[in-house]
Motif scaffolding. Structure first.
Motif, mmCIF file in Angstrom:
data_model
loop_
_atom_site.group_PDB
_atom_site.id
_atom_site.type_symbol
_atom_site.label_atom_id
_atom_site.label_comp_id
_atom_site.label_asym_id
_atom_site.label_seq_id
_atom_site.Cartn_x
_atom_site.Cartn_y
_atom_site.Cartn_z
ATOM 1 N N ARG A 86 0.818 -1.218 0.000
ATOM 2 C CA ARG A 86 0.000 0.000 0.000
ATOM 3 C C ARG A 86 0.850 1.266 0.000
ATOM 4 O O ARG A 86 0.339 2.361 0.204
ATOM 5 C CB ARG A 86 -0.901 0.012 1.242
ATOM 6 N N SER A 87 2.159 1.141 -0.199
ATOM 7 C CA SER A 87 3.073 2.270 0.007
ATOM 8 C C SER A 87 2.784 3.439 -0.925
ATOM 9 O O SER A 87 2.880 4.601 -0.515
ATOM 10 C CB SER A 87 4.523 1.809 -0.149
ATOM 11 N N ALA A 88 2.434 3.166 -2.172
ATOM 12 C CA ALA A 88 2.180 4.270 -3.109
ATOM 13 C C ALA A 88 0.999 5.121 -2.656
ATOM 14 O O ALA A 88 1.062 6.357 -2.683
ATOM 15 C CB ALA A 88 1.933 3.720 -4.511
ATOM 16 N N GLU A 89 -0.070 4.471 -2.192
ATOM 17 C CA GLU A 89 -1.234 5.220 -1.726
ATOM 18 C C GLU A 89 -0.940 5.934 -0.409
ATOM 19 O O GLU A 89 -1.408 7.058 -0.193
ATOM 20 C CB GLU A 89 -2.434 4.292 -1.569
ATOM 21 N N ILE A 90 -0.161 5.310 0.450
ATOM 22 C CA ILE A 90 0.223 5.966 1.705
ATOM 23 C C ILE A 90 0.971 7.267 1.410
ATOM 24 O O ILE A 90 0.651 8.331 1.956
ATOM 25 C CB ILE A 90 1.092 5.030 2.570
ATOM 26 N N HIS A 92 0.999 9.045 -1.308
ATOM 27 C CA HIS A 92 0.117 9.996 -1.979
ATOM 28 C C HIS A 92 -0.744 10.744 -0.958
ATOM 29 O O HIS A 92 -0.900 11.976 -1.033
ATOM 30 C CB HIS A 92 -0.773 9.248 -2.975
ATOM 31 N N ARG A 93 -1.271 10.011 0.003
ATOM 32 C CA ARG A 93 -2.114 10.657 1.018
ATOM 33 C C ARG A 93 -1.302 11.563 1.934
ATOM 34 O O ARG A 93 -1.730 12.673 2.268
ATOM 35 C CB ARG A 93 -2.860 9.601 1.833
ATOM 36 N N VAL A 94 -0.134 11.092 2.355
ATOM 37 C CA VAL A 94 0.702 11.913 3.244
ATOM 38 C C VAL A 94 1.087 13.210 2.551
ATOM 39 O O VAL A 94 0.948 14.303 3.107
ATOM 40 C CB VAL A 94 1.946 11.130 3.696
ATOM 41 N N SER A 95 1.578 13.121 1.320
ATOM 42 C CA SER A 95 2.009 14.315 0.592
ATOM 43 C C SER A 95 0.847 15.268 0.355
ATOM 44 O O SER A 95 1.013 16.493 0.441
ATOM 45 C CB SER A 95 2.646 13.918 -0.737
ATOM 46 N N LEU A 102 6.881 14.414 -2.790
ATOM 47 C CA LEU A 102 6.710 12.998 -3.104
ATOM 48 C C LEU A 102 8.024 12.229 -3.013
ATOM 49 O O LEU A 102 8.069 11.104 -2.502
ATOM 50 C CB LEU A 102 6.122 12.864 -4.513
ATOM 51 N N ILE A 103 9.098 12.848 -3.476
ATOM 52 C CA ILE A 103 10.387 12.159 -3.480
ATOM 53 C C ILE A 103 10.861 11.858 -2.057
ATOM 54 O O ILE A 103 11.519 10.839 -1.811
ATOM 55 C CB ILE A 103 11.441 12.988 -4.258
ATOM 56 N N ILE A 104 10.501 12.712 -1.095
ATOM 57 C CA ILE A 104 10.855 12.462 0.303
ATOM 58 C C ILE A 104 9.967 11.360 0.864
ATOM 59 O O ILE A 104 10.442 10.442 1.557
ATOM 60 C CB ILE A 104 10.716 13.743 1.144
ATOM 61 N N GLY A 105 8.667 11.416 0.570
ATOM 62 C CA GLY A 105 7.765 10.383 1.040
ATOM 63 C C GLY A 105 8.130 9.009 0.533
ATOM 64 O O GLY A 105 8.033 8.009 1.262
ATOM 65 N N GLN A 106 8.589 8.934 -0.715
ATOM 66 C CA GLN A 106 8.963 7.643 -1.284
ATOM 67 C C GLN A 106 10.203 7.072 -0.604
ATOM 68 O O GLN A 106 10.366 5.851 -0.546
ATOM 69 C CB GLN A 106 9.201 7.795 -2.787
ATOM 70 N N GLN A 107 11.052 7.938 -0.071
ATOM 71 C CA GLN A 107 12.259 7.478 0.607
ATOM 72 C C GLN A 107 12.017 7.136 2.070
ATOM 73 O O GLN A 107 12.709 6.273 2.633
ATOM 74 C CB GLN A 107 13.344 8.548 0.516
ATOM 75 N N LEU A 108 11.047 7.816 2.706
ATOM 76 C CA LEU A 108 10.863 7.666 4.150
ATOM 77 C C LEU A 108 9.517 7.040 4.513
ATOM 78 O O LEU A 108 9.464 5.945 5.082
ATOM 79 C CB LEU A 108 11.041 9.010 4.841
ATOM 80 N N GLU A 109 8.426 7.694 4.196
ATOM 81 C CA GLU A 109 7.115 7.178 4.595
ATOM 82 C C GLU A 109 6.812 5.823 3.960
ATOM 83 O O GLU A 109 6.149 4.985 4.569
ATOM 84 C CB GLU A 109 6.028 8.184 4.215
ATOM 85 N N ALA A 110 7.311 5.591 2.762
ATOM 86 C CA ALA A 110 7.041 4.332 2.072
ATOM 87 C C ALA A 110 7.958 3.208 2.529
ATOM 88 O O ALA A 110 7.647 2.032 2.322
ATOM 89 C CB ALA A 110 7.178 4.516 0.557
ATOM 90 N N PHE A 159 5.937 13.380 9.839
ATOM 91 C CA PHE A 159 6.261 12.072 9.259
ATOM 92 C C PHE A 159 5.293 11.057 9.871
ATOM 93 O O PHE A 159 5.680 10.222 10.703
ATOM 94 C CB PHE A 159 7.701 11.670 9.575
ATOM 95 N N PRO A 160 4.025 11.100 9.520
ATOM 96 C CA PRO A 160 3.017 10.355 10.285
ATOM 97 C C PRO A 160 3.193 8.846 10.287
ATOM 98 O O PRO A 160 2.970 8.207 11.316
ATOM 99 C CB PRO A 160 1.700 10.766 9.618
ATOM 100 N N GLN A 161 3.597 8.261 9.171
ATOM 101 C CA GLN A 161 3.769 6.809 9.139
ATOM 102 C C GLN A 161 5.107 6.377 9.733
ATOM 103 O O GLN A 161 5.171 5.415 10.503
ATOM 104 C CB GLN A 161 3.626 6.295 7.708
ATOM 105 N N ALA A 162 6.173 7.077 9.396
ATOM 106 C CA ALA A 162 7.484 6.719 9.938
ATOM 107 C C ALA A 162 7.504 6.841 11.458
ATOM 108 O O ALA A 162 7.991 5.949 12.167
ATOM 109 C CB ALA A 162 8.568 7.595 9.317
ATOM 110 N N LEU A 163 6.947 7.943 11.979
ATOM 111 C CA LEU A 163 6.996 8.153 13.428
ATOM 112 C C LEU A 163 5.985 7.298 14.174
ATOM 113 O O LEU A 163 6.171 6.997 15.357
ATOM 114 C CB LEU A 163 6.818 9.636 13.742
ATOM 115 N N ALA A 164 4.911 6.888 13.509
ATOM 116 C CA ALA A 164 4.045 5.873 14.117
ATOM 117 C C ALA A 164 4.811 4.564 14.254
ATOM 118 O O ALA A 164 4.736 3.883 15.289
ATOM 119 C CB ALA A 164 2.786 5.676 13.269
ATOM 120 N N ALA A 165 5.593 4.218 13.226
ATOM 121 C CA ALA A 165 6.371 2.979 13.262
ATOM 122 C C ALA A 165 7.488 3.032 14.304
ATOM 123 O O ALA A 165 7.862 1.994 14.864
ATOM 124 C CB ALA A 165 6.953 2.685 11.890
#
Length: 483
Positions: A86-90, A92-95, A102-110, A159-165
């Motif tokens: 689900r990383s692509a949709e995650i 997309h929503r975070v950004s 997007l390039i930061i989200g793909q490196q970190l949140e994904a 960083f909602p997903q990374a910091l949740a993790a």
């Protein structure tokens, strides 16, 4: 995001349940200012339900905390795979929500959540949770590490997903159960996390998600059935949480604000370090707590370094966070932009010289954009050098000799990150040892899953990541044996 995403249920006890009230959180795009989604706003009764579910799941004699380590680890790996799918949709929503490029989200949140889940799964499979020690008075002591219980995890918007993790992965590894409260600015991605948890086969009640604002966060912090709080956010909020947890004698991990220094030594090759400098000083539109927003430059190279940063920052592409070529997107909210613009005005009034930026991009009539900004001629005692701005604003501060640079670096209330830039690794290591901070980088800065992350002074209490992050979710018990 062409359609508004609406959720009507909360993820509590492993099921999608009807909320106790009809209140909702409206999510607005940081770049278009348009509504992109709504979710239920959890009430205190919903938090009660979530904590009760987590409590029951933890206390179950055959539940998550009692599962064999290999079985917990396998479930965590399934969750990692479910998130990756689900990383692509995650991203997309975070950004869309917080303006992260997007390039930061793909490196970190994904990437970070799955990496952390697998790291802690491997760690517990190769760790011992019991140790026998010979006693000085005869006999032995069995030292056990046991899960701490029900965890309230309060997650920020940057960083909602990374910091949740950061919280979820070690808590699950330890055998804890969790109630996550995401920030109201970034809630749409938390529902994807819930879907992945449901798919992974983690037992009902082990992870629960209650979106809400400060009041719901405060209710969770003080809840009588919660055993530990893990919080990432502002220092002001962290102090309030610490006061409550101190009164309740409740363990707490606090990862708070920062005002880190990027120390440029006289031998540094800046031209070859621009990509790493961007990551250490301006990542995520300046909305990261560890960033080196104070750039300390030797007087012998001051004008040159100001020119390098002015040219580098002024050339960054500002635009739609969903455009893969964008380097700097909008800030998360109108309120955050007002805060950053207030600091820019204060910096000018205090004598700082803006060498690039300082306003809003002229080609953006929508979105909460601020131009990446560099201040020169800044004294470390001024407001913009002492307070966390949380936006794309750098202050270039001159220093004399190395001792002066160390003094300036340490002359703030915070102590979370920092970096040094030099051609001599030994000089860099000497600087790293002398700066009072929880983390530090030499010619780069990026937290690693294996290394403890956290701050000192006003930057927080405790550590996340690494084995130390796992230990934060464990209790130590001594069992005295006569023979």
């Amino acid at each position: 995001m062409t359609e508004v995403i609406d959720y009507h249920s909360l993820f509590i006890g492993g099921d999608w349940v009807k909320p106790e009230s009809d209140k909702t959180i409206t999510v607005v795009s940081a770049s278009t200012e348009e509504v992109i989604g709504t979710v239920p706003e959890a009430s205190e009764k919903d938090v009660d339900r979530a904590v009760d579910a987590a409590r029951a799941a933890f206390d179950d004699p055959k539940g998550w905390s009692t599962w064999p380590v290999s079985q917990r680890a396998e479930a965590m790996r399934r969750l990692a795979s479910a998130l990756e799918s689900r990383s692509a949709e995650i991203v997309h929503r975070v950004s869309s929500q917080n303006g992260m490029p997007l390039i930061i989200g793909q490196q970190l949140e994904a990437v970070f959540p799955a990496v952390l889940l697998r790291y802690y799964a491997d760690l517990i499979e190769n760790a011992s949770f019991e140790e026998s020690r010979p006693g000085l008075f005869g006999g032995n002591t069995l030292v056990r590490r046991e899960p701490i219980g029900v965890v309230g995890a309060i997650v920020p918007w940057n960083f909602p997903q990374a910091l949740a993790a950061f919280k979820l992965a070690p808590a699950l590894a330890a055998g804890c159960t969790v109630v996550i409260k995401p920030s109201p600015e970034t809630v749409l991605d938390s529902f994807i996390l819930a879907e992945a948890i449901a798919e992974s086969g983690i037992p009902h009640g082990v992870v629960n998600i209650v979106p809400g604002g400060r009041e719901i966060g405060a209710f969770l912090v003080a809840h009588s059935k919660v055993d530990k709080i893990a919080f990432t956010g502002s220092t002001a909020a962290g102090r309030s949480i610490a006061e409550v947890c101190g009164r309740l004698l409740r363990p707490v991990t606090l990862e708070l604000g920062g005002k880190s220094a990027a120390i440029i030594l006289d031998d540094a090759d800046l031209a070859g370090s621009l990509e790493n400098l961007f990551g250490a000083c301006l990542l995520n539109n300046g909305q990261a707590c560890y960033l080196g927003t104070r750039v300390l430059a030797p007087r012998s190279r001051y004008d040159e370094i100001v020119d390098v940063f002015t040219g580098f920052v002024g050339a960054l592409k500002v635009g739609d966070p969903l455009d893969p070529t964008t380097q700097v997107g909008p800030l998360v909210s109108a309120r955050q932009r007002e805060r950053v613009e207030g600091y820019i005005a204060k910096g000018k009034n205090d004598g700082g010289r803006v060498t690039t930026g300082g306003g809003r991009p002229k080609d953006r009539d929508k979105g909460w954009f601020v131009e990446p900004t560099v201040f020169a001629d800044v004294d470390n005692s001024t407001t913009i050098a002492q307070e966390e701005i949380f936006g794309p604003v750098l202050s270039v501060i001159p220093y004399g000799d190395l001792d002066d640079a160390i003094r300036i670096a340490n002359d703030v209330d915070y102590g979370l990150g920092g970096s040094v830039w030099t051609a001599d690794a030994d000089r860099g290591l000497d600087v790293a040892r002398r700066v009072h901070t929880g983390t530090f980088g030499i010619n780069a800065y990026l937290p690693d899953p294996t290394a403890p992350f956290g701050g000192i002074k006003a930057s927080g209490l405790g550590r996340e990541l690494g084995p130390e992050g796992l230990a934060a979710y464990q209790l130590t018990k001594s069992v005295y044996l006569d023979k």
